[in-house]
Design a protein around this motif. Sequence first.
Motif, PDB file in Angstrom:
ATOM      1  N   LEU A 170      26.094  70.587  54.609  1.00  0.00           N
ATOM      2  CA  LEU A 170      27.134  69.563  54.655  1.00  0.00           C
ATOM      3  C   LEU A 170      27.416  69.152  53.218  1.00  0.00           C
ATOM      4  N   SER A 171      28.509  69.668  52.685  1.00  0.00           N
ATOM      5  CA  SER A 171      28.789  69.476  51.264  1.00  0.00           C
ATOM      6  C   SER A 171      28.868  68.010  50.880  1.00  0.00           C
ATOM      7  N   GLU A 172      29.440  67.196  51.743  1.00  0.00           N
ATOM      8  CA  GLU A 172      29.619  65.776  51.417  1.00  0.00           C
ATOM      9  C   GLU A 172      28.293  65.072  51.140  1.00  0.00           C
ATOM     10  N   PHE A 204      36.821  74.042  47.456  1.00  0.00           N
ATOM     11  CA  PHE A 204      37.791  74.695  48.336  1.00  0.00           C
ATOM     12  C   PHE A 204      37.083  75.422  49.478  1.00  0.00           C
ATOM     13  N   ASP A 205      36.030  76.173  49.156  1.00  0.00           N
ATOM     14  CA  ASP A 205      35.318  76.928  50.192  1.00  0.00           C
ATOM     15  C   ASP A 205      34.755  76.006  51.271  1.00  0.00           C
ATOM     16  N   GLN A 206      34.196  74.885  50.844  1.00  0.00           N
ATOM     17  CA  GLN A 206      33.541  73.970  51.768  1.00  0.00           C
ATOM     18  C   GLN A 206      34.498  72.962  52.408  1.00  0.00           C
ATOM     19  N   PHE A 250      35.869  80.106  54.114  1.00  0.00           N
ATOM     20  CA  PHE A 250      36.516  80.693  52.940  1.00  0.00           C
ATOM     21  C   PHE A 250      35.431  80.954  51.909  1.00  0.00           C
ATOM     22  N   HIS A 251      35.681  81.907  51.004  1.00  0.00           N
ATOM     23  CA  HIS A 251      34.670  82.141  49.975  1.00  0.00           C
ATOM     24  C   HIS A 251      35.312  82.682  48.705  1.00  0.00           C
ATOM     25  N   HIS A 252      34.745  82.270  47.600  1.00  0.00           N
ATOM     26  CA  HIS A 252      35.056  82.809  46.280  1.00  0.00           C
ATOM     27  C   HIS A 252      33.748  83.344  45.685  1.00  0.00           C
ATOM     28  N   ALA A 253      33.611  84.644  45.573  1.00  0.00           N
ATOM     29  CA  ALA A 253      32.489  85.228  44.845  1.00  0.00           C
ATOM     30  C   ALA A 253      33.032  85.649  43.487  1.00  0.00           C
ATOM     31  N   VAL A 254      32.856  84.806  42.483  1.00  0.00           N
ATOM     32  CA  VAL A 254      33.535  84.996  41.201  1.00  0.00           C
ATOM     33  C   VAL A 254      32.542  84.949  40.044  1.00  0.00           C
TER      34      VAL A 254
END
Length: 319
Positions: A170-172, A204-206, A250-254
């Motif tokens: 839970l990102s929050e 953004f992902d979370q 969603f995911h960003h693997a950067v």
Amino acid sequence: MFITHKLFNYTSPNRAAISEVFSKFSKALEEGNTFTLRELLLPNAKASFSMYGEFEGVEAIIEGLLNKEETPDIVRHYVTNEYIGIKEELSQQSVYLTGLFIHKDNVQMNPFWFGGHFVNTYKLMEEGWKISHLRFDLDWHYGTSSYTVNWKIQNRALGWSPDIENPKILSELEAPWRVISQSEENNCDEEEVVATFNRYAWAFDQGDISLLNDIFTDDAMINMVPIGQIKGRKNIISQLKISRSGRPTFHHAVEPHEIEIKNEKAKLKMYRLVPFKPTEDTLENPVYGAVYTCNLRKEDGMWKFEQMNYEEGSLFQLK
């Protein structure tokens, strides 16, 4: 083999030590090395994995994470997006893990790809930093593998349903920027620039959109597929919020591959890792499918985006 690409080493000894602990953990998972896992975990450590469940205690975690009956011929972990916050003897870390299991059929490589977010808690002990709590949410998977036959794949559809389960993160409440709002250890500017991008990707992902509030300048502009060109901090965050709201994951693997800093201005180029057809070459030289080109400036001691461009569509490798 643990693979990551870094343009610089951490200037903070504690961040370097924590990053190394996770590197060893990832490699131990690849190799099924129980000895190393016992060294890295606190005796009362906890682990929460969406495809495995909840475990407490070193032996329970090892038993829960390692499948002793089935072993892929090749395992690779590509770890990106690392951010580490530190306050006194506590640390909170976020990373993205892209995993690859390969089962060989004569010369044919049969891949199983997966990816997900980690949030990990560390505590500083006399012998160094130890893992206190591992949290992992599986975002996606592609292919088939006998190694994953017992994985529990959660229903990640939008909205509530009777069979929906809470995510492990839970990102929050658990994102590093939430747990430790101001990290005690200073970073070099290169680290802070990359940290700003990793915060954007995580938010953004979370779907934890308020984490974006402080990382765009008022006059910022973005140009990315499929949103197009947007000007102004409020408009950008609004469009990102709308875009994210229609997707269950969603995911960003950067990874950072170019950084140029001059006074209070920075240029950053990030490459996005994508699944690829594995060969002996691509295993150690992964494939990228999109590029972020960003301009940032420093305001009130914090690096913020003033321009972000996103392009995709062509596959490439580093030479």
